[in-house]
Design a protein around this motif. Structure first.
Motif, PDB file in Angstrom:
ATOM      1  N   PRO A 172     -33.236  33.846 -60.926  1.00  0.00           N
ATOM      2  CA  PRO A 172     -34.333  33.195 -60.209  1.00  0.00           C
ATOM      3  C   PRO A 172     -34.826  31.962 -60.947  1.00  0.00           C
ATOM      4  N   ASP A 173     -35.613  31.167 -60.255  1.00  0.00           N
ATOM      5  CA  ASP A 173     -36.227  29.979 -60.840  1.00  0.00           C
ATOM      6  C   ASP A 173     -37.089  30.382 -62.034  1.00  0.00           C
ATOM      7  N   GLY A 174     -36.741  29.877 -63.209  1.00  0.00           N
ATOM      8  CA  GLY A 174     -37.452  30.251 -64.424  1.00  0.00           C
ATOM      9  C   GLY A 174     -38.854  29.704 -64.517  1.00  0.00           C
ATOM     10  N   ASN A 175     -39.230  28.791 -63.608  1.00  0.00           N
ATOM     11  CA  ASN A 175     -40.572  28.221 -63.634  1.00  0.00           C
ATOM     12  C   ASN A 175     -41.596  29.073 -62.891  1.00  0.00           C
ATOM     13  N   ARG A 176     -41.138  30.081 -62.181  1.00  0.00           N
ATOM     14  CA  ARG A 176     -42.084  30.904 -61.420  1.00  0.00           C
ATOM     15  C   ARG A 176     -42.969  31.725 -62.349  1.00  0.00           C
ATOM     16  N   GLU A 177     -44.257  31.700 -62.080  1.00  0.00           N
ATOM     17  CA  GLU A 177     -45.205  32.451 -62.902  1.00  0.00           C
ATOM     18  C   GLU A 177     -45.000  33.953 -62.728  1.00  0.00           C
ATOM     19  N   ASP A 178     -44.607  34.354 -61.519  1.00  0.00           N
ATOM     20  CA  ASP A 178     -44.339  35.781 -61.253  1.00  0.00           C
ATOM     21  C   ASP A 178     -42.850  36.056 -61.450  1.00  0.00           C
ATOM     22  N   TYR A 179     -42.358  35.763 -62.643  1.00  0.00           N
ATOM     23  CA  TYR A 179     -40.914  35.784 -62.891  1.00  0.00           C
ATOM     24  C   TYR A 179     -40.296  37.163 -62.649  1.00  0.00           C
ATOM     25  N   ILE A 180     -40.954  38.212 -63.093  1.00  0.00           N
ATOM     26  CA  ILE A 180     -40.407  39.556 -62.909  1.00  0.00           C
ATOM     27  C   ILE A 180     -40.322  39.895 -61.426  1.00  0.00           C
ATOM     28  N   SER A 181     -41.323  39.487 -60.647  1.00  0.00           N
ATOM     29  CA  SER A 181     -41.283  39.717 -59.203  1.00  0.00           C
ATOM     30  C   SER A 181     -40.138  38.936 -58.569  1.00  0.00           C
ATOM     31  N   ALA A 182     -39.929  37.705 -59.053  1.00  0.00           N
ATOM     32  CA  ALA A 182     -38.833  36.892 -58.526  1.00  0.00           C
ATOM     33  C   ALA A 182     -37.482  37.531 -58.833  1.00  0.00           C
ATOM     34  N   LEU A 183     -37.370  38.123 -60.001  1.00  0.00           N
ATOM     35  CA  LEU A 183     -36.138  38.799 -60.403  1.00  0.00           C
ATOM     36  C   LEU A 183     -35.871  40.015 -59.514  1.00  0.00           C
ATOM     37  N   LYS A 184     -36.919  40.759 -59.231  1.00  0.00           N
ATOM     38  CA  LYS A 184     -36.768  41.932 -58.354  1.00  0.00           C
ATOM     39  C   LYS A 184     -36.428  41.512 -56.933  1.00  0.00           C
ATOM     40  N   GLU A 185     -37.088  40.460 -56.445  1.00  0.00           N
ATOM     41  CA  GLU A 185     -36.813  39.968 -55.104  1.00  0.00           C
ATOM     42  C   GLU A 185     -35.350  39.563 -54.959  1.00  0.00           C
ATOM     43  N   LEU A 186     -34.840  38.842 -55.956  1.00  0.00           N
ATOM     44  CA  LEU A 186     -33.446  38.412 -55.922  1.00  0.00           C
ATOM     45  C   LEU A 186     -32.504  39.616 -55.962  1.00  0.00           C
TER      46      LEU A 186
END
Length: 210
Positions: A172-186
């Protein structure tokens, strides 16, 4: 004497790709031929400081025998002399590149790992690649910002370039503040769409090394 434009030299943990978790020296070379919207090292677009190979080697931690040459886009500079010197002192060499510049045959014989990051349209670029004629990457990394849209584009790209899906890593985009959520979404989208690609984090985003 070969001189290189350098942004920074440091030692940390490799955060991405097949080499994730590996202690490594990092030589970040200056300038890039792209300006990706989500770039997390925009400071590397600057001109940097001119350094000789001797100066560069003097700043490495030689107890760690892995060195990553990154950028910017490192293949904008002739890194073959630098790579030869690193090999002479028995370093494993990783090159992180956007894939728009093909390395020479000489350089390919020296480098141990080519970490190649082709850009999807989410980068703000529409680029043409020719990996199906010349698959020189050790593995491919792709940044996903919108899984529903980007994963379709990625699947088409992999098929058209005849890339082995086992060589594909997505993050996921490493700039996202909710990085763990972005990782789970992906990860959820990969399972939902039955895709064969590996989902890996940017480890440095989690452990905050740099």
């Amino acid at each position: 004497m070969s001189l290189y434009r350098v942004i920074e030299i440091f030692t940390s943990i490799q955060g991405e790709g097949n080499v994730i978790g590996t202690p490594s020296n990092f030589i970040r070379l200056a300038t890039c031929n792209l300006r990706c919207l989500w770039c997390d090292t925009k400071y590397s677009w600057e001109k940097g400081e001119l350094m000789s190979i001797t100066d560069i080697l003097s700043q490495l931690n030689h107890k760690i025998k892995v060195t990553t040459i990154t950028g910017g886009e490192p293949l904008l500079q002739n890194i073959t002399p630098l790579a030869k010197e690193l090999k002479n002192i028995n370093h494993t060499i990783i090159v992180e590149t956007n894939g728009t510049i093909k390395p020479s045959e000489e350089l390919r014989k020296i480098i141990d790992v080519f970490s190649v990051s082709p850009k999807l349209s989410n980068s703000g670029h529409s680029l043409k690649y020719s990996f199906k004629e010349d698959d020189w990457a050790t593995y491919y990394k792709f940044v996903i910002t919108n899984p529903e849209k980007d994963l379709k584009e990625l699947s088409d790209f992999v098929a058209s370039q005849r890339i082995d899906p086992k060589k594909v890593i997505i993050q996921p985009d490493g700039n996202r503040e909710d990085y763990i959520s972005a990782l789970k979404e992906l990860s959820d989208f990969v399972i939902k769409l039955n895709l064969p690609f590996r989902v890996l984090p940017q480890l440095h985003r989690i452990i905050s090394y740099r």
